[in-house]
Design an enzyme around this catalytic site. Structure first.
Site, PDB file in Angstrom:
ATOM      1  N   ALA A 137      63.019  11.148  31.707  1.00  0.00           N
ATOM      2  CA  ALA A 137      64.258  10.452  32.066  1.00  0.00           C
ATOM      3  C   ALA A 137      64.174   8.968  31.715  1.00  0.00           C
ATOM      4  O   ALA A 137      65.165   8.356  31.312  1.00  0.00           O
ATOM      5  CB  ALA A 137      64.556  10.632  33.554  1.00  0.00           C
ATOM      6  N   GLU A 138      62.996   8.397  31.870  1.00  0.00           N
ATOM      7  CA  GLU A 138      62.810   6.964  31.605  1.00  0.00           C
ATOM      8  C   GLU A 138      62.831   6.639  30.115  1.00  0.00           C
ATOM      9  O   GLU A 138      63.455   5.679  29.694  1.00  0.00           O
ATOM     10  CB  GLU A 138      61.480   6.480  32.200  1.00  0.00           C
ATOM     11  CG  GLU A 138      61.480   6.333  33.696  1.00  0.00           C
ATOM     12  CD  GLU A 138      62.300   5.156  34.189  1.00  0.00           C
ATOM     13  OE1 GLU A 138      62.739   4.307  33.386  1.00  0.00           O
ATOM     14  OE2 GLU A 138      62.514   5.081  35.407  1.00  0.00           O
ATOM     15  N   SER A 139      62.080   7.405  29.317  1.00  0.00           N
ATOM     16  CA  SER A 139      61.813   6.977  27.939  1.00  0.00           C
ATOM     17  C   SER A 139      61.782   8.110  26.926  1.00  0.00           C
ATOM     18  O   SER A 139      61.373   7.869  25.792  1.00  0.00           O
ATOM     19  CB  SER A 139      60.450   6.289  27.892  1.00  0.00           C
ATOM     20  OG  SER A 139      59.432   7.278  28.109  1.00  0.00           O
TER      21      SER A 139
ATOM     22  N   GLN B 158      60.180  12.478  35.221  1.00  0.00           N
ATOM     23  CA  GLN B 158      60.549  11.070  35.382  1.00  0.00           C
ATOM     24  C   GLN B 158      60.312  10.314  34.079  1.00  0.00           C
ATOM     25  O   GLN B 158      61.163   9.527  33.651  1.00  0.00           O
ATOM     26  CB  GLN B 158      59.754  10.448  36.530  1.00  0.00           C
ATOM     27  CG  GLN B 158      60.191   9.050  36.857  1.00  0.00           C
ATOM     28  CD  GLN B 158      59.428   8.462  38.037  1.00  0.00           C
ATOM     29  OE1 GLN B 158      58.443   9.030  38.510  1.00  0.00           O
ATOM     30  NE2 GLN B 158      59.894   7.332  38.518  1.00  0.00           N
TER      31      GLN B 158
ATOM     32  N   TYR C  30      70.238   9.064  37.037  1.00  0.00           N
ATOM     33  CA  TYR C  30      68.782   9.113  36.868  1.00  0.00           C
ATOM     34  C   TYR C  30      68.148  10.154  37.799  1.00  0.00           C
ATOM     35  O   TYR C  30      67.384  11.010  37.354  1.00  0.00           O
ATOM     36  CB  TYR C  30      68.237   7.709  37.154  1.00  0.00           C
ATOM     37  CG  TYR C  30      66.745   7.568  37.163  1.00  0.00           C
ATOM     38  CD1 TYR C  30      66.044   7.483  35.967  1.00  0.00           C
ATOM     39  CD2 TYR C  30      66.036   7.460  38.355  1.00  0.00           C
ATOM     40  CE1 TYR C  30      64.668   7.316  35.963  1.00  0.00           C
ATOM     41  CE2 TYR C  30      64.668   7.295  38.359  1.00  0.00           C
ATOM     42  CZ  TYR C  30      63.987   7.223  37.155  1.00  0.00           C
ATOM     43  OH  TYR C  30      62.630   7.051  37.165  1.00  0.00           O
TER      44      TYR C  30
END
Length: 163
Positions: free
Chosen positions: A26-28, A23, A140
């Site tokens: 995927a976020e940053s 996660q 996402y």
């Protein structure tokens, strides 16, 4: 790692902490100083308002860009979302709904479920709701599942100690 520590704290020892590392990727791309166009910050891309809610009980809030607190916050928030989906969706899809809510907001996914229901599909299954979710959110969730694919192709089947 911080992912292991906080996954265990908020989801229990039986939960695979690598979901949260995926996660964060995927976020940053795991970048502690990342800032989104919406103002979300850090590894887990937490909005400052969400971060403040999570840490509201603490007088001296830790800094949002400090990776360990950002990761802790992201996982704590994911747990809140996961709990909100209890009993509303198929248990095997609950974590997917929580991930989608992290990205699109809880209300955004409730809206997608309403559109799913209007189209005569099952709003408790992510595969039925996903086409009605924002494209960014579909991508996402798919990205996190893909990052975890070498480990499991289905996602968390059961989260021991997390119910």
């Amino acid at each position: 790692s911080e992912f292991k520590k906080y996954a265990k704290r908020y989801f229990g020892a039986g939960f695979d902490w690598r979901w949260f590392k995926a996660q964060g990727a995927a976020e940053s791309t795991l970048e502690p100083l990342a800032v989104s166009h919406r103002g979300a910050r850090g590894v887990m891309q937490i909005l400052p308002s969400t971060y403040q809610e999570i840490w509201s009980e603490i007088a001296a809030q830790p800094h949002i860009e400090e990776a360990r607190w950002n990761i802790a916050s992201g996982i704590a928030y994911e747990r809140q979302l996961y709990e909100r989906w209890r009993g509303r969706v198929a248990e095997e899809d609950r974590f997917k709904f929580a991930l989608a809510s992290y990205n699109a907001g809880f209300q955004g996914i409730l809206n997608a479920r309403a559109r799913t229901r209007e189209n005569g599909r099952d709003p408790t299954l992510w595969s039925h709701v996903a086409p009605h979710a924002p494209a960014e959110t579909r991508h996402y969730v798919r990205r996190i599942l893909t990052l975890m694919a070498p480990e499991t192709s289905v996602g968390p089947r059961s989260i021991h100690g997390a119910s």
